[in-house]
Each structure stands twice: as C-alpha cells, then as structure tokens.
Design a protein around this motif. Structure first.
Motif, PDB file in Angstrom:
ATOM      1  N   LEU A 114      42.277  42.449  40.156  1.00 42.98           N
ATOM      2  CA  LEU A 114      42.593  41.471  39.113  1.00 42.98           C
ATOM      3  C   LEU A 114      41.637  41.618  37.942  1.00 42.98           C
ATOM      4  CD1 LEU A 114      42.824  38.388  41.512  1.00 42.98           C
ATOM      5  CD2 LEU A 114      44.733  39.787  40.723  1.00 42.98           C
ATOM      6  N   VAL A 115      42.062  41.117  36.789  1.00 47.10           N
ATOM      7  CA  VAL A 115      41.199  41.127  35.607  1.00 47.10           C
ATOM      8  C   VAL A 115      41.352  39.812  34.861  1.00 47.10           C
ATOM      9  CG1 VAL A 115      42.972  42.277  34.193  1.00 47.10           C
ATOM     10  CG2 VAL A 115      40.549  42.383  33.514  1.00 47.10           C
ATOM     11  N   ALA A 116      40.249  39.322  34.322  1.00 47.62           N
ATOM     12  CA  ALA A 116      40.228  38.126  33.482  1.00 47.62           C
ATOM     13  C   ALA A 116      39.495  38.442  32.191  1.00 47.62           C
ATOM     14  CB  ALA A 116      39.535  36.974  34.203  1.00 47.62           C
ATOM     15  N   ALA A 117      40.037  37.978  31.066  1.00 47.86           N
ATOM     16  CA  ALA A 117      39.416  38.189  29.752  1.00 47.86           C
ATOM     17  C   ALA A 117      40.108  37.276  28.757  1.00 47.86           C
ATOM     18  CB  ALA A 117      39.548  39.655  29.322  1.00 47.86           C
ATOM     19  N   GLY A 118      39.577  37.228  27.520  1.00 47.56           N
ATOM     20  CA  GLY A 118      40.299  36.562  26.453  1.00 47.56           C
ATOM     21  C   GLY A 118      41.686  37.174  26.316  1.00 47.56           C
ATOM     22  N   ARG A 119      42.653  36.417  25.819  1.00 44.78           N
ATOM     23  CA  ARG A 119      44.049  36.851  25.860  1.00 44.78           C
ATOM     24  C   ARG A 119      44.284  38.215  25.211  1.00 44.78           C
ATOM     25  NH1 ARG A 119      48.111  33.720  27.490  1.00 44.78           N
ATOM     26  NH2 ARG A 119      47.591  31.614  28.197  1.00 44.78           N
ATOM     27  N   ASP A 120      43.762  38.423  24.015  1.00 46.58           N
ATOM     28  CA  ASP A 120      44.004  39.689  23.328  1.00 46.58           C
ATOM     29  C   ASP A 120      43.326  40.848  24.052  1.00 46.58           C
ATOM     30  OD1 ASP A 120      45.512  38.408  21.391  1.00 46.58           O
ATOM     31  OD2 ASP A 120      43.793  38.126  20.045  1.00 46.58           O
ATOM     32  N   ARG A 121      42.099  40.633  24.466  1.00 42.24           N
ATOM     33  CA  ARG A 121      41.382  41.695  25.180  1.00 42.24           C
ATOM     34  C   ARG A 121      42.040  41.973  26.527  1.00 42.24           C
ATOM     35  NH1 ARG A 121      36.267  40.322  24.293  1.00 42.24           N
ATOM     36  NH2 ARG A 121      36.002  41.943  22.707  1.00 42.24           N
ATOM     37  N   HIS A 122      42.498  40.922  27.187  1.00 42.24           N
ATOM     38  CA  HIS A 122      43.188  41.110  28.459  1.00 42.24           C
ATOM     39  C   HIS A 122      44.386  42.040  28.284  1.00 42.24           C
ATOM     40  CE1 HIS A 122      46.296  40.113  31.458  1.00 42.24           C
ATOM     41  NE2 HIS A 122      45.288  39.905  32.285  1.00 42.24           N
ATOM     42  N   ALA A 123      45.167  41.826  27.228  1.00 37.06           N
ATOM     43  CA  ALA A 123      46.332  42.673  26.981  1.00 37.06           C
ATOM     44  C   ALA A 123      45.915  44.126  26.774  1.00 37.06           C
ATOM     45  CB  ALA A 123      47.102  42.164  25.766  1.00 37.06           C
ATOM     46  N   ASP A 124      44.810  44.341  26.063  1.00 35.14           N
ATOM     47  CA  ASP A 124      44.332  45.707  25.828  1.00 35.14           C
ATOM     48  C   ASP A 124      43.846  46.358  27.121  1.00 35.14           C
ATOM     49  OD1 ASP A 124      44.921  45.481  23.148  1.00 35.14           O
ATOM     50  OD2 ASP A 124      42.869  45.004  22.543  1.00 35.14           O
ATOM     51  N   ILE A 125      43.174  45.575  27.963  1.00 35.41           N
ATOM     52  CA  ILE A 125      42.670  46.115  29.230  1.00 35.41           C
ATOM     53  C   ILE A 125      43.838  46.515  30.138  1.00 35.41           C
ATOM     54  CG2 ILE A 125      41.445  45.524  31.356  1.00 35.41           C
ATOM     55  CD1 ILE A 125      39.610  43.746  29.620  1.00 35.41           C
ATOM     56  N   VAL A 126      44.821  45.649  30.247  1.00 38.36           N
ATOM     57  CA  VAL A 126      45.986  45.961  31.091  1.00 38.36           C
ATOM     58  C   VAL A 126      46.688  47.209  30.570  1.00 38.36           C
ATOM     59  CG1 VAL A 126      48.294  45.153  31.739  1.00 38.36           C
ATOM     60  CG2 VAL A 126      46.327  43.615  31.938  1.00 38.36           C
TER      61      VAL A 126
END
Length: 272
Positions: A251-263
C-alpha cells in the motif's frame, strides 16, 4: 471519502459515536501508558507476533466500552477471536489496541492505540492516540483531520523525487533509483503511526509492505484521506475493509497529487 457527505439520518448517531470514540481511545492510551515499562507477561502468537498483557487489557477496555454502547455494531480486533457475524453488520469497530507492540515492549515511543468505525467497507470515524508524544489524531468522514484538535493537511506536491518517505527499503529504492533527495525515514514501529505521519506533512509518502491487516490500516486510512491525502494499494485499487480475509498487499499513502504520480510510476515499472 474526503468529499463524501454524511446523510442527515446518520449525522446524530455518528456524532455520538465520535464522542464515544474520542473518550475511550484517550482512556485506552492512558491505560497503555500506565502499563508501559512495567514487568509485563508477554508471549508470541502466530509464530512471530509479540503480545502482552497490556495489549489484552487495552483490548478489553475498548471492547467493553464500545460494544456495550453500540451493541448492533460488529467487532474486529487484532486481540479478539474473529466473529464472522461482523460480516453481516453495516458498521464495524476495527481495533488495534496497541499498534507497534514490539516498540512498546522494547521501551520505544513509536506505538499507538488505533480504532476506526467502518461503514459498508469504508472508514467513517478514526482515532489514533500516541500517548508517549501526546498526539491524538482524529478524523470523521467529510469533516477533515485534526491533530490535538488543530486541522492538519498532507504535504502538497506532484513529483516522485521527494525527500521524506518511510517504508520497506527495497520498495522505496524502486521509487527514484539514484535520487540524492530521497531520505528513508527511520523505521516507525507502528504502521498506523507511519501512515498518520503523512496526514500532517511530516512525511511526503509512506508505504506498507504486504500482509498488513484491517486493524493496522483502517484508522490511519481515514486520517490520511481527510487530511487531503490518499491511500490505496500500490496498483491504485481501493482498500475495502471488513471482508472475510482482512489481509492486504503493498500500500501507499501520500498527498493526492503525489499519490497519483507514485501509483503511475509503479505501474510503469517492470514486474519483478
């Protein structure tokens, strides 16, 4: 979810549940702190997981208080025998009485009490209490996240080359190979606390390795979400709680925009 609305028919009951949750999690944290550093009976379950009489005492307090006040709700706790009746309940308390028991027994401060109320598979209330640092995270669906009653927010940003990240080293190293900026945060013994560090911007992102359970995640999930972050499977798939199998993958957690980039980044990587 952060932008979800609470139905007016639910608002009163959830407000009562929120007050109950805040009070009992604070009480549970004080009980855990009172037992911290004392000569506790301890043993091992499931071959490698430590447990102590403090875990059981805190669990008993939470179960007694929450179940007596909400007898129609289901119950799922790391330290209680699983009752399949929870699967038929729309609302379920999901509890980790002491998340980070190894740290707790080792005299470290990075442990917490973590409790969520889940409705139809998604968390709607959450409290994570870190007694040794006197931190109390709280979130309610659609109403934001607070830390010690002050609103908090996940760090903004779009890139994947950032400095503050926690999680399994091999996973982090695949994020931005060779980056001079990425700084792997020292290990945080409680997974719930690791994820909550995203909610108030202390971490840019946090990862969970495979085989975490509902009780490790549910409260932190809402706390991150209501702070303007997002938490999901590394594939981007949503996390669903109160299923027959309560185990989860990476799983991954981050701010919304960064989360999208990580995924997006991990989707492009060759599958190992």
């Amino acid at each position: 979810m952060a932008d979800a609305k609470i139905d007016s028919s639910d608002e009163t009951s959830l407000a009562a549940d929120a007050a109950l949750l805040k009070a009992v999690v604070r009480e549970a944290g004080e009980l855990a702190r009172a037992m911290f550093g004392t000569d506790l009976r301890k043993w091992t379950k499931n071959a490698s997981s430590p447990v102590s009489e403090a875990d059981m005492a805190v669990n008993a307090l939470l179960e007694r208080t929450l179940r007596s006040a909400t007898p129609d709700y289901g119950w799922l706790s790391e330290e209680s025998a699983d009752d399949p009746a929870r699967l038929a309940r729309s609302r379920v308390w999901i509890v980790d009485p002491i998340d980070g028991t190894r740290s707790y027994l080792g005299g470290r401060n990075d442990w917490c009490v973590s409790v969520a109320l889940v409705e139809n598979g998604a968390p709607v209330l959450a409290a994570v209490h870190v007694p040794m640092s006197e931190e109390f995270f709280f979130a309610a669906r659609g109403r934001g996240t607070t830390l010690n009653d002050a609103p908090v927010h996940a760090a903004a940003g779009h890139d994947i080359d950032f400095s503050r990240v926690a999680g399994p080293k091999p996973l982090v190293e695949r994020l931005a190979p060779g980056s001079a900026r990425i700084e792997l945060h020292p290990r945080i013994g409680s997974l719930a606390l690791r994820l909550c560090r995203v909610a108030h911007g202390a971490l840019d992102a946090a990862f969970a390795g495979g085989q975490s359970r509902d009780w490790d995640l549910a409260a932190a999930h809402l706390i991150v979400q209501e702070a303007g972050g997002k938490m999901s499977a590394l594939s981007g798939e949503a996390i669903v709680y109160n299923r027959p199998d309560v185990a989860h993958g990476v799983l991954v957690a981050a701010g919304r925009d960064r989360h999208a980039d990580i995924v997006s980044h991990y989707r492009r990587l060759p599958q190992s």
